[in-house]
Design an enzyme around this catalytic site. Structure first.
Site, PDB file in Angstrom:
ATOM      1  N   ASP A 112      84.895  41.767  93.427  1.00  0.00           N
ATOM      2  CA  ASP A 112      83.661  42.382  92.706  1.00  0.00           C
ATOM      3  C   ASP A 112      82.634  42.478  93.835  1.00  0.00           C
ATOM      4  O   ASP A 112      82.955  41.755  95.024  1.00  0.00           O
ATOM      5  CB  ASP A 112      83.060  41.126  91.927  1.00  0.00           C
ATOM      6  CG  ASP A 112      83.286  39.865  92.113  1.00  0.00           C
ATOM      7  OD1 ASP A 112      83.124  39.495  93.438  1.00  0.00           O
ATOM      8  OD2 ASP A 112      83.159  38.939  91.332  1.00  0.00           O
ATOM      9  N   HIS A 130      85.440  38.994  97.128  1.00  0.00           N
ATOM     10  CA  HIS A 130      84.106  38.538  96.344  1.00  0.00           C
ATOM     11  C   HIS A 130      83.147  39.249  97.628  1.00  0.00           C
ATOM     12  O   HIS A 130      82.823  38.318  98.423  1.00  0.00           O
ATOM     13  CB  HIS A 130      83.956  37.409  96.068  1.00  0.00           C
ATOM     14  CG  HIS A 130      84.820  36.955  94.902  1.00  0.00           C
ATOM     15  ND1 HIS A 130      84.663  37.362  93.553  1.00  0.00           N
ATOM     16  CD2 HIS A 130      85.906  35.870  94.946  1.00  0.00           C
ATOM     17  CE1 HIS A 130      85.624  36.888  92.970  1.00  0.00           C
ATOM     18  NE2 HIS A 130      86.395  36.074  93.711  1.00  0.00           N
TER      19      HIS A 130
HETATM   20  O1  9MR Z   1      85.909  33.101  87.152  1.00  0.00           O
HETATM   21  C1  9MR Z   1      86.163  31.703  87.311  1.00  0.00           C
HETATM   22  C2  9MR Z   1      84.752  31.128  86.656  1.00  0.00           C
HETATM   23  O2  9MR Z   1      84.680  31.317  85.184  1.00  0.00           O
HETATM   24  C3  9MR Z   1      84.911  29.711  86.943  1.00  0.00           C
HETATM   25  O3  9MR Z   1      83.508  29.115  86.265  1.00  0.00           O
HETATM   26  C4  9MR Z   1      85.163  29.507  88.241  1.00  0.00           C
HETATM   27  C5  9MR Z   1      84.885  27.931  88.667  1.00  0.00           C
HETATM   28  O4  9MR Z   1      85.176  27.718  89.959  1.00  0.00           O
HETATM   29  O5  9MR Z   1      86.187  29.955  88.606  1.00  0.00           O
HETATM   30  C6  9MR Z   1      86.086  31.394  88.623  1.00  0.00           C
HETATM   31  O6  9MR Z   1      87.032  32.084  89.270  1.00  0.00           O
HETATM   32  C7  9MR Z   1      87.338  31.795  90.687  1.00  0.00           C
HETATM   33  C8  9MR Z   1      88.784  31.934  91.117  1.00  0.00           C
HETATM   34  O7  9MR Z   1      89.508  30.848  90.168  1.00  0.00           O
HETATM   35  C9  9MR Z   1      88.976  31.738  92.587  1.00  0.00           C
HETATM   36  N1  9MR Z   1      88.233  32.354  93.433  1.00  0.00           N
HETATM   37  C10 9MR Z   1      86.816  32.478  93.071  1.00  0.00           C
HETATM   38  C11 9MR Z   1      86.515  32.876  91.649  1.00  0.00           C
HETATM   39  C12 9MR Z   1      85.118  33.077  91.289  1.00  0.00           C
HETATM   40  O8  9MR Z   1      84.492  31.650  91.479  1.00  0.00           O
END
Ligand code: 9MR
Length: 384
Positions: free
Chosen positions: A242, A209
């Site tokens: 991303d 990220h």
């Molecule tokens: O994309 C996911 C988002 O829809 C959720 O709200 C969020 C909650 O923590 O988690 C996001 O995905 C995460 C992933 O599971 C782990 N790494 C970070 C991602 C972005 O927050």
């Protein structure tokens, strides 16, 4: 014109993929792109396999959300990366607020993993077994798991996953471990911790990220990948890529910088055979997680919110195309017009770590010398 996944495969990678989420699957325009296995050969459920959904109360399992994504991937001939088993976040209260002895919490972890990995047995190319166990300084993050069990919860989780599915790849997954520093060292410590405890850990997942203009250089990214391989895993992947803008809207030059940053990640993965693939954390800004967590930030993906491709898309595609044609994707200047012969099962060989078989697979089946086509699961055999 071949698409991202096809190009990545022709360049020796296993996949180019995207995360998705259940709610988005009712958007027909969105689905028409996501289901194209030439574009995305791999899918990760963004939420549906997390503990809060799969075991919301103790001993009561629900796989409905995860299954919807798994069957989407299967019906489109896409590999599934499974995500995530033990994580401090999106954990139901009964786990995070429970008062546990070490033996009880070990049993809770073992039961959760045995059921979930057992349910998906044979469907997951890989599992993110432990997610985000580290602080930024490389120490262990505070969580119910760490408070009760210390670092032993990590090998416990890996052993439980290995026992439940011998054929899936087991990953440690985290963010801010793409570049060098304390968290990279913490990741290496985790690889050794699992191995010293007699557990199996196959891969490190670098979430990636990243931020436009602050993405590590290609050479740093490459050396970090190599450090994980030297530590003892056999593969790595960019699992949640991303690259966001800190302020919006992006300028024209900002979009070029984003393209260059995506290019650095793509080239780094291409440069190291053990980097098996890249997954973007959804493909369109319409469904990115970023604006809800970092208000004012965003525009992080390869497609904008109206499904138009950004400059970063063209850069990733061109670099993969150049690598697919032997044009030096890791170092050369890509040409947009180059083409390569499609693989056939008789006239080509698969590089080590590449796919050589599996349900729906139509590519090369002969492995480069020094490697053998090895059955992993029904969907996937790999040159090892
Ligand atoms: O994309 C996911 C988002 O829809 C959720 O709200 C969020 C909650 O923590 O988690 C996001 O995905 C995460 C992933 O599971 C782990 N790494 C970070 C991602 C972005 O927050």
């Amino acid at each position: 014109m071949r698409q991202l996944h096809q190009l990545a495969k022709a360049a020796g990678k296993l996949y180019f993929g995207s995360a998705t989420d259940n709610g988005e699957l009712s958007d027909a325009t969105y689905v028409s792109i996501l289901k194209d296995a030439d574009m995305f050969g791999q899918i990760t459920p963004g939420n549906g396999q997390k503990w809060q959904y799969t075991e919301p109360t103790r001993g009561s399992f629900s796989f409905t959300a995860g299954d919807q994504i798994a069957s989407f991937a299967q019906s489109n001939g896409q590999l599934l990366r499974c995500h995530a088993l033990v994580w401090h976040s999106q954990l139901p209260n009964w786990v995070s607020s429970g008062t546990w002895t070490a033996a009880e919490l070990t049993s809770v972890i073992n039961t959760h993993i045995a059921n979930e990995v057992g349910h998906y047995k044979g469907q997951c190319y890989a599992w993110d077994v432990v997610n985000e166990a580290l602080n930024e300084d490389g120490s262990y993050r505070d969580s119910v798991f760490y408070r009760v069990l210390g670092d032993s919860y990590i090998p416990i989780a890996f052993k439980a996953a290995a026992a439940a599915d011998q054929d899936t790849k087991l990953y440690y997954n985290d963010y801010n471990i793409e570049g060098s520093g304390s968290k990279q060292q913490g990741t290496i410590k985790i690889v050794k911790l699992v191995q010293d405890a007699g557990g199996k850990i196959d891969g490190v997942g670098m979430q990636a990220h990243l931020i436009v203009g602050s993405t590590p250089s290609q050479s740093t990214l490459e050396s970090v990948i190599r450090s994980y391989i030297s530590a003892g895993v056999t593969e790595v992947a960019y699992t949640e890529l991303d690259i966001r803008f800190s302020s919006l809207p992006p300028s024209e030059s900002g979009l070029q910088q984003q393209a260059s940053d995506y290019g650095a990640v793509t080239r780094a993965c291409l440069a190291v055979d053990a980097c098996v693939g890249i997954t973007i954390w959804d493909y369109t800004d319409k469904y990115s997680w970023i604006p809800s967590v970092f208000p004012g930030s965003g525009a992080a993906l390869l497609w904008d919110e109206n499904f138009s491709r950004k400059p970063a898309y063209s850069t990733v595609s061109s670099i993969l195309r150049a690598a697919a044609t032997g044009g030096g994707g890791s170092t050369g200047i890509p040409t947009a017009t180059s083409t390569a012969p499609e693989p056939t099962s008789t006239s080509c060989t698969v590089v080590k770590w590449g796919q050589c078989g599996g349900r729906g697979y139509t590519g090369c089946t002969a492995c480069a010398s020094g490697s053998t086509c090895t059955y992993s699961n029904d969907y996937y055999s790999q040159c090892l």
